[in-house]
Design an enzyme around this catalytic site. Structure first.
Site, PDB file in Angstrom:
ATOM      1  N   GLU A 146       9.244   0.738  11.191  1.00  0.00           N
ATOM      2  CA  GLU A 146      10.302   1.740  10.990  1.00  0.00           C
ATOM      3  C   GLU A 146       9.638   3.098  11.134  1.00  0.00           C
ATOM      4  O   GLU A 146       8.888   3.521  10.254  1.00  0.00           O
ATOM      5  CB  GLU A 146      10.912   1.614   9.586  1.00  0.00           C
ATOM      6  CG  GLU A 146      11.543   0.275   9.295  1.00  0.00           C
ATOM      7  CD  GLU A 146      12.867   0.072  10.003  1.00  0.00           C
ATOM      8  OE1 GLU A 146      13.300   0.970  10.755  1.00  0.00           O
ATOM      9  OE2 GLU A 146      13.456  -0.993   9.805  1.00  0.00           O
ATOM     10  N   GLY A 201       6.608   4.652   8.604  1.00  0.00           N
ATOM     11  CA  GLY A 201       5.824   5.882   8.671  1.00  0.00           C
ATOM     12  C   GLY A 201       5.967   6.518  10.037  1.00  0.00           C
ATOM     13  O   GLY A 201       6.968   6.305  10.731  1.00  0.00           O
ATOM     14  N   SER A 202       4.962   7.274  10.429  1.00  0.00           N
ATOM     15  CA  SER A 202       5.075   8.042  11.670  1.00  0.00           C
ATOM     16  C   SER A 202       4.917   7.146  12.905  1.00  0.00           C
ATOM     17  O   SER A 202       4.311   6.075  12.837  1.00  0.00           O
ATOM     18  CB  SER A 202       4.004   9.132  11.697  1.00  0.00           C
ATOM     19  OG  SER A 202       2.734   8.523  11.707  1.00  0.00           O
ATOM     20  N   THR A 203       5.433   7.627  14.009  1.00  0.00           N
ATOM     21  CA  THR A 203       5.335   6.878  15.270  1.00  0.00           C
ATOM     22  C   THR A 203       3.875   6.746  15.702  1.00  0.00           C
ATOM     23  O   THR A 203       3.459   5.692  16.194  1.00  0.00           O
ATOM     24  CB  THR A 203       6.196   7.570  16.340  1.00  0.00           C
ATOM     25  OG1 THR A 203       7.568   7.493  15.915  1.00  0.00           O
ATOM     26  CG2 THR A 203       6.061   6.905  17.693  1.00  0.00           C
ATOM     27  N   LYS A 249       0.839  -1.202   0.000  1.00  0.00           N
ATOM     28  CA  LYS A 249       0.000   0.000   0.000  1.00  0.00           C
ATOM     29  C   LYS A 249       0.874   1.252   0.000  1.00  0.00           C
ATOM     30  O   LYS A 249       1.458   1.627   1.014  1.00  0.00           O
ATOM     31  CB  LYS A 249      -0.917   0.048   1.224  1.00  0.00           C
ATOM     32  CG  LYS A 249      -2.007   1.105   1.019  1.00  0.00           C
ATOM     33  CD  LYS A 249      -2.567   1.687   2.292  1.00  0.00           C
ATOM     34  CE  LYS A 249      -1.715   2.738   2.899  1.00  0.00           C
ATOM     35  NZ  LYS A 249      -1.538   3.949   2.070  1.00  0.00           N
ATOM     36  N   GLY A 303       2.408   4.051  13.665  1.00  0.00           N
ATOM     37  CA  GLY A 303       3.064   2.802  14.054  1.00  0.00           C
ATOM     38  C   GLY A 303       2.488   2.222  15.330  1.00  0.00           C
ATOM     39  O   GLY A 303       2.291   1.020  15.463  1.00  0.00           O
ATOM     40  N   CYS A 350      13.676   9.998   7.842  1.00  0.00           N
ATOM     41  CA  CYS A 350      13.517   9.650   9.256  1.00  0.00           C
ATOM     42  C   CYS A 350      14.830   9.629  10.031  1.00  0.00           C
ATOM     43  O   CYS A 350      14.862   9.926  11.215  1.00  0.00           O
ATOM     44  CB  CYS A 350      12.846   8.294   9.337  1.00  0.00           C
ATOM     45  SG  CYS A 350      13.647   7.098   8.253  1.00  0.00           S
ATOM     46  N   GLU A 369       9.992  15.393  15.981  1.00  0.00           N
ATOM     47  CA  GLU A 369      10.438  15.281  14.587  1.00  0.00           C
ATOM     48  C   GLU A 369       9.734  16.352  13.758  1.00  0.00           C
ATOM     49  O   GLU A 369       8.506  16.437  13.759  1.00  0.00           O
ATOM     50  CB  GLU A 369      10.087  13.892  14.061  1.00  0.00           C
ATOM     51  CG  GLU A 369      10.553  13.675  12.647  1.00  0.00           C
ATOM     52  CD  GLU A 369      10.242  12.258  12.155  1.00  0.00           C
ATOM     53  OE1 GLU A 369       9.073  11.849  12.243  1.00  0.00           O
ATOM     54  OE2 GLU A 369      11.169  11.583  11.683  1.00  0.00           O
TER      55      GLU A 369
END
Ligand code: NAD
Length: 482
Positions: A254, A232-234, A180, A237, A288, A386
């Site tokens: 990740e 992707g983003s935390t 995706k 995640g 990242c 971030e």
């Protein structure tokens, strides 16, 4: 330039009609114009993709049962078809997310086929089965089996490179994949699908379902999926990890980062300025692992702040398709608003030495000047969160142990760099940094070595043989005593 339009989805090894007429429109972050559109996958499309991947994995004689050499040959064909489309892939990525074209030619053109070839080699270089003489009588037959059907969810910042961090080891291991892509970068994913068709990749081995968060979440919890691999983003995640926890579904994550560049008091930053740029401001600050917290020794503080400020000022801002451009636009107006929000905070939390605005003369596009804040406390928002834009925070420190303590005082642990004239000294400091990866006087995602994070930066590893093992599960057969 005419828009790039696709009407069908790559599912089950062929171009298929999508279940609905919904589309995803892609706009250029440079000109803001419409540059293409693709069908938006809906739940029935994901069902079809997972069913195709399931069949390709489960059926007798299917992909999982192929000899690794045979899969390697198929992946070589895929790599060759990607090579043939390399220039177009780089251009499409640049046009969609603002990545400078010279960088897209490396990350998006060279890296994906390199990973396919590397993982074919890794898969073929070690036997997947070994016999271990037992201690209790008998022998154990220990093998590494492909984990199954993989749902791979990727972001927009390095769309092809990150896709192949997952697709290459998964396919080499014998898994099948439902990929995706992010909504912002779908046009390159369709070129990947064209390459898969031209390479004759067997039906269902790779499927592409473009969509947003809803379709991503649907894929994560789909009963036909055996493993999720997410970049992707935390925040996302965490949500995915919760679902996978409930389902006891293996997951590789990740996520984000706020890595430190430790500049030691003997560093010659001027001599490694290209590498320093590559480690801190690459891809318009949208990677990242970038070292976006620069820790500078008080003994040489002014000089180091000046060097970083001069670097930021020297970077050519422009159209990412122009090979001279070092800083292109951010991916979207939303991303620019987010970055500008952090810049506004930075003006309260630190001393702006350069940048801080939209560059003059750019009436269109989501551009932001490379920006440096000096005198920032490590507890400031711009040191802790971030930003994902071309913004650096310089934090002063006293001695080496304080630098290490500041570097480690972060919710994240993904990248990091140490800069010194003495590589041995820098390596000793690097050993003490709590992070999944650290570069000495440069930073590069080396294919042979594991990459990934600790703490809020995620779990699991990609790249290296470890990146293959992420798509394998151990199986033991206890053989009776002879
Ligand atoms: P994001 O988390 O919003 O989106 C990433 C992908 O996940 C997209 O494909 C998106 O559609 C999908 N998604 C969103 N919500 C979902 C959900 N609930 N369930 C399933 N899928 C969902 O991140 P982004 O803004 O697109 O990307 C930027 C972030 O990615 C940054 O935080 C960056 O640090 C991180 N990143 C990490 C790495 C790494 O290797 N650690 C690499 C690149 C980017």
């Amino acid at each position: 330039m005419p828009a790039i339009d696709y009407r069908e989805l790559y599912v089950g090894g062929q171009w298929t009609h999508p279940a609905t007429a919904d589309t995803i429109a892609v706009h250029s972050p440079t000109t803001e114009e419409l540059i293409g559109s693709v069908p938006r996958a809906s739940e029935p499309d994901v069902d079809a993709a997972v069913a195709a991947a399931r069949a390709a994995f489960d059926e007798p004689g299917g992909w999982a049962s192929w000899h690794p050499k045979q899969r390697g040959e198929a992946l070589e064909q895929f790599a060759a078809e990607l090579d043939a489309r390399g220039a177009e892939t780089a251009a499409r990525v640049s046009m969609q997310n603002g990545m400078p074209i010279w960088l897209a030619q490396q990350f998006e053109t060279i890296f994906p086929p390199l990973l396919l070839r590397y993982y074919s080699d890794v898969m073929n270089s070690a036997p997947v089965e070994e016999e271990r003489p037992g201690m209790l009588g008998g022998t154990s037959l220990v093998s590494r089996q492909p984990v199954g059907v993989v749902g791979a969810i990727v972001p927009w910042n390095v769309p092809q490179g990150i896709s192949f961090l997952k697709v290459a080891p998964a396919l080499a291991a014998g898994c099948t994949v439902v990929l995706k892509p992010a909504e912002q970068t779908v046009l390159d994913a369709f070129l990947m699908a064209e390459a898969a068709v031209a390479a004759g990749l067997p039906a269902g081995v790779l499927n592409v379902v473009p969509g947003g968060a809803d379709i991503g979440a649907y894929l994560v919890s789909h009963p036909g999926i055996d493993k999720i691999s997410f970049t992707g983003s935390t925040t996302t995640g965490r949500a995915i990890a919760e679902t996978c926890g409930r389902l006891l579904r293996p997951v590789t994550l990740e996520l984000g980062g706020k890595s430190a560049a430790i500049v030691l008091d003997d560093a010659d930053l001027g001599a490694s300025i290209e590498s320093f740029f590559g480690a801190t401001l690459l891809n318009n600050g949208q990677i990242c692992w970038l070292s976006t917290r620069v820790l500078a020794p008080r003994s040489r503080y002014t000089e180091i702040v000046d060097t970083i400020t001069d670097l930021a000022r020297s970077l050519t801002i422009g159209d990412p398709l122009d090979p001279k451009t070092k800083i292109g636009p951010l991916v979207s107006s939303r991303q620019r608003e987010r970055v500008e929000g952090y810049i506004a905070k930075g003006k309260l939390e630190g001393r702006l030495t350069t940048g801080g605005s939209r560059p003059p003369g750019f009436d269109q596009g989501w551009f932001v000047e490379p920006t440096v804040f000096a005198d920032v406390d490590n507890n400031a928002t711009i040191s802790r969160e971030e930003i994902f834009g071309p913004v650096l925070s310089v934090v002063p420190y006293g001695d080496e142990s304080e630098a290490i303590a500041i570097a480690n005082d972060s919710a994240y642990g993904l990248g990091g760099t140490v800069w010194s004239s003495d590589a041995g000294r820098a390596t000793e400091v690097a050993r003490k940094v709590r992070s999944g990866t650290v570069g000495v006087n440069h930073y590069v995602n080396e294919p042979v070595a594991p990459f990934g994070g600790i703490k809020d930066s995620g779990m699991g590893r990609e790249l290296g043989p470890e990146g293959l093992h992420a798509y394998q599960v151990y199986k033991t057969i206890y053989l009776p005593p002879a």
